[in-house]
Design an enzyme around this catalytic site. Sequence first.
Site, mmCIF file in Angstrom:
data_model
loop_
_atom_site.group_PDB
_atom_site.id
_atom_site.type_symbol
_atom_site.label_atom_id
_atom_site.label_comp_id
_atom_site.label_asym_id
_atom_site.label_seq_id
_atom_site.Cartn_x
_atom_site.Cartn_y
_atom_site.Cartn_z
ATOM 1 N N HIS A 164 35.964 -24.338 -23.419
ATOM 2 C CA HIS A 164 36.915 -25.461 -23.441
ATOM 3 C C HIS A 164 38.355 -24.957 -23.489
ATOM 4 C CE1 HIS A 164 34.207 -29.077 -24.641
ATOM 5 N NE2 HIS A 164 33.576 -28.249 -23.860
ATOM 6 N N ASP A 165 38.589 -23.900 -24.256
ATOM 7 C CA ASP A 165 39.934 -23.345 -24.330
ATOM 8 C C ASP A 165 40.395 -22.907 -22.940
ATOM 9 O OD1 ASP A 165 42.313 -22.449 -25.475
ATOM 10 O OD2 ASP A 165 41.529 -20.424 -25.768
ATOM 11 N N ASP A 202 17.585 -26.507 -24.992
ATOM 12 C CA ASP A 202 16.532 -25.692 -24.390
ATOM 13 C C ASP A 202 15.386 -25.672 -25.400
ATOM 14 O OD1 ASP A 202 14.942 -23.743 -23.261
ATOM 15 O OD2 ASP A 202 16.479 -22.171 -23.279
#
Length: 326
Positions: free
Chosen positions: A65-66, A243
């Site tokens: 995200h950064d 998962d």
Amino acid sequence: MRGIFCFGFVILCLLAISGSARAQLQLGFYYKSCPKAEKIVQDFVNEHIHNAPSLAAALIRMHFHDCFVRGCDGSVLLNSTSGEQPEKFGPPNLTLRGFDFIERIKSLLEAECAGIVSCADTIALAARDAIVATGGPFWRVPTGRRDGVISRISETSAIPAPTSNFSTLQTLFANQGLDLKDLVLLSGAHTIGVSHCSSFSNRLYNFTGVGDQDPSLDSEYAANLKAKKCKSPNDNTTIVEMDPGSHRTFDLSYFTLLLKRRGLFQSDAALTTNSFTQSFIEQLVQGSVVPDFFVEFAKSMEKMGRINVKTGSEGEIRKVCALVNS
Ligand code: HEM
Ligand SMILES: *[C@@H]1O[C@H](CO)[C@@H](O)[C@H](O)[C@H]1NC(C)=O
Ligand SMILES: *[C@@H]1O[C@H](CO)[C@@H](O)[C@H](O)[C@H]1NC(C)=O
Ligand SMILES: *[C@@H]1O[C@H](CO)[C@@H](O)[C@H](O)[C@H]1NC(C)=O
Ligand SMILES: *[C@@H]1O[C@H](CO)[C@@H](O)[C@H](O)[C@H]1NC(C)=O
Ligand SMILES: *[C@@H]1O[C@H](CO)[C@@H](O)[C@H](O)[C@H]1NC(C)=O
């Protein structure tokens, strides 16, 4: 003849100068300025990650995200910088965790060598070290990133949504200089971690607005999720392993699930709607053309970690990662 030679030499010098003015990340950037920096990060991660192994997933996601908003510049860590709300409050923030963890590492770094190691590098190093400490792949983290001073909620639209279709994913990744292989490989990080029901419950309960289910999701898996996990369309607190069965193990099973139409998000399922990415996933699973997922993943992570980085005299080295220096 001599004139041409001199001219060529001057051009070469100019090229060399312009090349070095644009500083780059380098392995061991803090080797001289803060020799213990990388060790401090690694020791802290190794000491604490086993109390909270789920943080490894949170940290690699934070790094992603950064990097997707204003480049890997630590802007994801900032509290409000102006009137506008910061990236942290953006729609993709569900379960963004680990802020405190990074802040604690940063304060150790400040105590060792004040004003030298950036928050952006701290995230990049901590994410890698946490994944390695929990049994995942190693990738190289060249350092020298500097911190940004701006964080805007409005710019989180650069981050793909779980409802993104293939063309949106392709575009958002291409905007960051990442190709379709990077898209597939980096999505492979969904082999670890968890999601809130709210990130995909539209697929279970109301896919097209008529109370229907997403036909591209395996119906047995969908039924199971509805019966055992996401029991109502409005559940925004329950978390689900992305998962199932191996959500703590960095392995190929995420890709195996995709081929069984059991990817949790539309964005996961979308990877099998394009012939290139579909066949790349098959190759990964069979290990035929790309024998080593970890090796390929590492290359894509290093590439992601270079997105629009600030170097040299750009930005600043924040003292506290949540705050721009005053
Ligand atoms: C391709 C586009 C992507 C989309 C649409 C996407 C979307 C999401 C969403 C919606 C969640 C669950 C949030 C929640 O409900 O709590 C999630 C979790 C996660 N994502 Fe992604 N993601 C993408 C790519 C990536 C990439 C590139 C990485 C890292 C390299 C990554 C790593 C993770 C991890 C590790 C988690 C689990 C976080 C945790 O357990 O706290 N994702 N992602
Ligand atoms: C940043 O904001 C969070 C709340 O979002 C708060 O808990 C934290 O103390 C703030 N950090 C600083 C350094 O002001
Ligand atoms: C996520 O955003 C909401 C508001 O949209 C905010 O209340 C919450 O504190 C944010 N989460 C983090 C981890 O900052
Ligand atoms: C993908 O989603 C975007 C944005 O929601 C939309 O504009 C576009 O038409 C969609 N593309 C396809 C092929 O469905
Ligand atoms: C499904 O979505 C539509 C449109 O957003 C809404 O009108 C309807 O009430 C929803 N149905 C269910 C069962 O949630
Ligand atoms: C979760 O849902 C509840 C009830 O529908 C709502 O009050 C709350 O604001 C929601 N929380 C988030 C983070 O969206």
